[in-house]
Enzyme design. Structure first.
Site, PDB file in Angstrom:
ATOM      1  N   ASP A 260       0.868  -1.172   0.000  1.00  0.00           N
ATOM      2  CA  ASP A 260       0.000   0.000   0.000  1.00  0.00           C
ATOM      3  C   ASP A 260       0.910   1.229   0.000  1.00  0.00           C
ATOM      4  O   ASP A 260       2.073   1.169   0.426  1.00  0.00           O
ATOM      5  CB  ASP A 260      -0.965  -0.008   1.191  1.00  0.00           C
ATOM      6  CG  ASP A 260      -2.187   0.876   0.909  1.00  0.00           C
ATOM      7  OD1 ASP A 260      -2.136   1.695  -0.036  1.00  0.00           O
ATOM      8  OD2 ASP A 260      -3.194   0.748   1.630  1.00  0.00           O
TER       9      ASP A 260
HETATM   10  C1  BGC Z   1      -5.009   3.260  -0.034  1.00  0.00           C
HETATM   11  C2  BGC Z   1      -5.136   2.254  -1.155  1.00  0.00           C
HETATM   12  C3  BGC Z   1      -4.969   2.947  -2.490  1.00  0.00           C
HETATM   13  C4  BGC Z   1      -3.624   3.659  -2.506  1.00  0.00           C
HETATM   14  C5  BGC Z   1      -3.343   4.377  -3.797  1.00  0.00           C
HETATM   15  C6  BGC Z   1      -3.768   4.096  -0.155  1.00  0.00           C
HETATM   16  O1  BGC Z   1      -3.774   5.145   0.763  1.00  0.00           O
HETATM   17  O2  BGC Z   1      -5.039   2.578   1.202  1.00  0.00           O
HETATM   18  O3  BGC Z   1      -6.383   1.594  -1.098  1.00  0.00           O
HETATM   19  O4  BGC Z   1      -5.070   2.013  -3.525  1.00  0.00           O
HETATM   20  O5  BGC Z   1      -3.607   4.603  -1.450  1.00  0.00           O
HETATM   21  O6  BGC Z   1      -4.209   5.443  -3.975  1.00  0.00           O
END
Ligand code: BGC
Length: 749
Positions: A260
């Site tokens: 993530d």
């Molecule tokens: C989120 C993810 C997301 C990623 C990219 C993160 O903060 O938890 O679900 O895909 O950002 O935007």
């Protein structure tokens, strides 16, 4: 470049080898991949292990290996951002289809719709030149306050797993890879970047891993996103047990993992324990990898293996050439039609004392509440969509009501704008509250009441918004915000013909609203056609058929993690995530931040309620919820009769006859729960094991047979560290909701 892209495309065709498991199909190009790896320098390989831009990781241009392009889901392809961040790139063709959000999709209880939804996402990703979508988001809804409940599917693993599987298949059948997230046990936003989710192995396996397991094993999910949090002591992005032992070892995962954003924590941890790509940055999986190899701490073979796993997906997914991508608008009519179809079947009629559908004689409708005009496509942080259009509830109702009916609107209450980025506005907005619990505004209340008094019918639109339910934080409580309770009480006094419509992603506390509302509808954040679908249901063009994918507790304190004192964690020391990753917000030097981090108690989330999540808890503890899991009324009644069941070595099947006893076509979601009779193993009093959505014409009867695979009846034996089937007697409970069981029979397995 073009020629090489063609070669990869041809290779991808060969990927559909017969007889192989969905994961093993990814390995059919391994010989070619190994040849390519042999031609790559160490620097080229390591360059593939971290972000290139905010939404891409590098290929090797010299060898014709295209970059991997990612896009956020899960309910629409996110607008194009600038290369180095999330700010809009200002494109004009990137308006996408906004599909109903996760809990709304789950309320359809439809694998067929989850599949179609996936195809819509997959197709639009291709139009935008994306290879991987950061979706579906499938964590179990453990907390009613959860900031991402609206993105996630259900509190139940069987329902979540089926929808995760079909969503995955839909996306990947369109030639786009999923990146299923957030693996695993990401059930709270509070301290999400540092919290340690501590749970026993049985709960982990039976509840929290199930959706991932089906999507990976049966759906061939090509990539997986380790979550921000820790599980039993280790960050998910370097969790040997989750990534190497279970995902790759037991489930046979052959693709790649992407941390993530900001969720990578160390070079050695990531390299040794299962991470392929650091998102974003290269401080762990960039130069330090090369240095560690030189120092003899890591080997080049380890890098080769990670690159191989990435290239398997690169070979399975054709890169979209730059002159083909982004030539037309991302949102296409066929996806918009899917969004409408899902929205129609997601709306849940919670209560109806004869007010709905709208009667023919109604001439004046008062629509009260800002949620009737609220657009829900963006906000809520990462999972926002720049939608091509969005039909609000007020628009849907006005269009459907037609010329002969007067529809008037009053905002009724102030909306809550949440924490603002940037400087506060110089002029306060009269429609915005300064605090979430600000009492009802007397002037707005009076205006709403006077409209209600003159109307034949009142629609009150309450609920939350995406500043209240949002990624990055959990709600403090589930109370209706900004004086909505006082307003709905006043509306009821003004007019008894009142329908309350809840626009939210998660549950709300209805203790005040319920007694004064003759009808209640859960309308969700229901995509760009949400207003159209809602009007069709309210006016009776179609019968409502959504079923709750989670329990509406009577009060927050009744829900398991609260009742057990597990949430919130009273000892937690603040938001470590901001300290670690948002120096801009914290405004401290690196040394100051580190000192503070070291001195803070580390946040923990104990899952001592174990597998008693959602209705499993309420049923077993005999706590009556406001609305039970699986609940959802129709405009017709359904008869259930003639149950029979049999067991074979592979499955238990249960048959019964379902009848539409009404005067219009309607869908029912029939549900089968299992209760163990005289078991020596501990079980919740009942668990969902099968369900089926069916459409029946007025008066039509149909015999349904639902099967429960024997594997779904097993439990995780902690002593043996293995799945076990407990032989004995099962009671099968068939009904319309978890608290509306109509038929019972027993079977021996
Ligand atoms: C989120 C993810 C997301 C990623 C990219 C993160 O903060 O938890 O679900 O895909 O950002 O935007």
């Amino acid at each position: 470049m073009k020629r090489n892209i063609l070669i990869l495309a041809l290779a991808a065709v060969a990927c559909s080898g017969p007889g192989l498991s969905p994961q093993d199909k990814l390995t059919v190009n391994d010989a070619r991949i190994n040849e390519l790896i042999a031609k790559m320098t160490l620097e080229e390989k390591v360059n593939m292990l971290h972000s290139k831009t905010n939404m891409s990781s590098a290929g090797v241009e010299r060898l014709g290996i295209a970059d991997m392009n990612y896009a956020d889901g899960p309910f629409g392809i996110r607008e194009e951002g600038v290369p180095d961040g999330f700010r809009s790139a200002g494109w004009t063709l990137d308006s996408a289809t906004y599909f109903p959000t996760g809990s709304a999709l789950a309320a359809t209880w439809s694998e067929e719709l989850a599949y179609k939804y996936g195809t819509g996402m997959g197709k639009e990703a291709r139009l935008r030149g994306k290879d991987v979508i950061l979706a579906p988001a499938v964590n179990i809804q453990r907390l009613p306050v959860g900031g991402r409940t609206y993105e996630y599917l259900s509190e139940d693993p069987i329902l979540s797993a089926a929808l995760a599987l079909y969503y995955t298949k839909g996306v990947q059948d369109e030639g786009t890879a999923v990146c299923i997230k957030h693996f695993a046990v990401n059930n709270q936003e509070t301290n999400r970047g540092s919290v340690d989710a501590q749970l026993d192995e049985r709960t982990l396996r039976e509840i929290y891993l199930k959706p991932f397991e089906r999507a990976v094993r049966e759906g061939g999910a090509m990539s997986v996103m380790p979550a921000y949090n820790k599980v039993n002591g280790d960050y998910c992005s370097e969790n040997e047990h989750l990534l190497n032992e279970i995902l790759r070892g037991e489930w046979g995962f052959k693709g790649f993992t992407v941390s993530d954003w900001g969720g990578t924590h160390s070079t050695m941890g990531a390299m040794l324990h299962g991470l392929n790509v650091q998102m974003t940055g290269s401080n762990y999986l960039g130069q330090p990898v090369i240095d560690s190899i030189k120092a003899g701490k890591l080997t080049e073979e380890m890098v080769d293996e990670k690159v191989r796993q990435i290239l398997r997906v690169r070979f399975a997914i054709d890169p979209v050439p730059a002159d083909v991508a982004n030539q037309v608008m991302t949102s296409q009519p066929e996806s918009q039609a899917i969004a409408l179809e899902v929205a129609r079947r997601s709306i849940v009629l919670l209560k109806n004392e004869g007010v709905l559908p709208v009667k023919a004689g109604v001439r004046k409708i008062a629509v009260i509440g800002q949620n009737a005009v609220l657009k829900t496509q963006s906000g809520g942080v990462g999972a926002g969509v720049k939608a091509l259009y969005e039909v609000t509830p007020l628009e849907g109702i006005t269009r459907r009501a037609g010329d002969g009916v007067q529809v008037s609107y009053a905002p009724g209450y102030k909306s809550f704008p949440g924490r603002r980025r940037g400087p506060a506005p110089t002029e306060p907005n009269p429609l915005e509250a300064a605090a979430i619990d600000e009492p009802a505004d007397p002037a707005m209340l009076a205006e709403a009441v006077s409209l209600a008094r003159e109307a034949d019918l009142v629609f009150f639109f309450g609920g939350t918004n995406k500043n209240i339910e949002t990624e990055g934080s959990d709600r403090k409580d589930i109370k209706l915000p900004c004086g909505q309770e006082a307003l709905v009480q006043a509306l009821r006094e003004a007019n008894a013909n009142l329908v309350s419509v809840l626009v939210s992603g998660g549950p709300t506390d209805l203790q005040v609203l319920e007694p004064v509302s003759p009808a209640i509808v859960q309308a969700w954040w229901n995509g760009m056609e949400g207003g159209t679908a809602l009007a069709e249901v309210l006016f009776g063009d179609i019968a409502p058929s959504g079923k709750l994918p989670f329990t509406f507790p009577r009060q927050l304190e009744d829900s398991p993690a609260y009742a057990m004192g597990n949430f919130p964690d009273k000892n937690a020391g603040g938001d470590l995530f901001s300290l670690l990753y948002r120096p801009d917000v914290m405004k401290m030097t690196r040394e100051e931040r580190q000192k503070l981090i070291d001195s803070m108690p580390k946040p923990v989330s104990k899952y001592t309620e174990r597998f008693y999540v959602g209705y499993r808890w309420f049923d077993t503890r005999n706590v009556k919820p406001m609305y039970a899991f699986g609940h959802g009324l129709s405009y017709v009644g359904f008869g259930y009769e003639k149950i029979s069941a049999k067991a074979s070595a592979k499955e238990v099947s249960v048959s019964f006859v379902l009848t539409n006893e009404g005067t219009m076509e309607a869908d029912e979601v029939a549900q089968v729960y299992v209760h163990r009779v005289n078991s020596s193993v501990e079980w919740p009093v009942k668990e969902l094991k099968a369900y089926k959505r069916v459409t029946l014409k007025a008066g039509e009867s149909r015999k349904l047979t639902l099967s429960i695979p024997m594997d779904d009846l097993r439990y995780w034996d902690e002593n043996a560290s293995a799945w076990k089937l407990e032989k004995g007697q099962l009671q099968l409970l068939v009904g319309s909701a978890s608290d509306d069981i109509r038929l019972k029979t027993n079977v021996n397995i």
